[in-house]
Design a protein around this motif. Structure first.
Motif, PDB file in Angstrom:
ATOM      1  N   ASN A  80      -2.107   3.936  -4.699  1.00 10.60           N
ATOM      2  CA  ASN A  80      -1.257   4.654  -5.656  1.00 10.60           C
ATOM      3  C   ASN A  80      -0.094   5.361  -4.956  1.00 10.60           C
ATOM      4  O   ASN A  80       1.029   5.374  -5.459  1.00 10.60           O
ATOM      5  N   LYS A  81      -0.363   5.948  -3.812  1.00 12.86           N
ATOM      6  CA  LYS A  81       0.689   6.631  -3.057  1.00 12.86           C
ATOM      7  C   LYS A  81       1.735   5.643  -2.556  1.00 12.86           C
ATOM      8  O   LYS A  81       2.917   5.952  -2.512  1.00 12.86           O
ATOM      9  N   GLU A 132       4.213   4.644  -5.333  1.00 10.05           N
ATOM     10  CA  GLU A 132       5.069   5.696  -5.909  1.00 10.05           C
ATOM     11  C   GLU A 132       6.443   5.669  -5.295  1.00 10.05           C
ATOM     12  O   GLU A 132       6.730   5.242  -4.270  1.00 10.05           O
TER      13      GLU A 132
END
Length: 59
Positions: free
Chosen positions: A55-56, A59
């Motif tokens: 997820n990081k 982003e």
């Protein structure tokens, strides 16, 4: 333990089934059930860390 996501998911499912089988035969508080549960917790934590990392990166 470092596994690729597909292998990690497979191992999680395998341990879930094993834990259920052992718990039904020996009881949920048996040493074997608790050991499998702890191992499963570690794999679930690894998977959660993997998902957070992915997820990081997106982003």
């Amino acid at each position: 333990m470092t596994l690729y996501p597909i292998n990690l998911i497979s191992k999680i499912e395998e341990l879930r089934k094993e834990m259920t089988d052992v718990a039904l035969k020996k009881g949920i508080t048996s040493k074997e059930s608790l050991h499998i549960s702890q191992e499963l917790d570690e794999l679930l934590n690894d998977y959660e860390h993997y998902k957070q990392k992915q997820n990081k990166e997106t982003e």
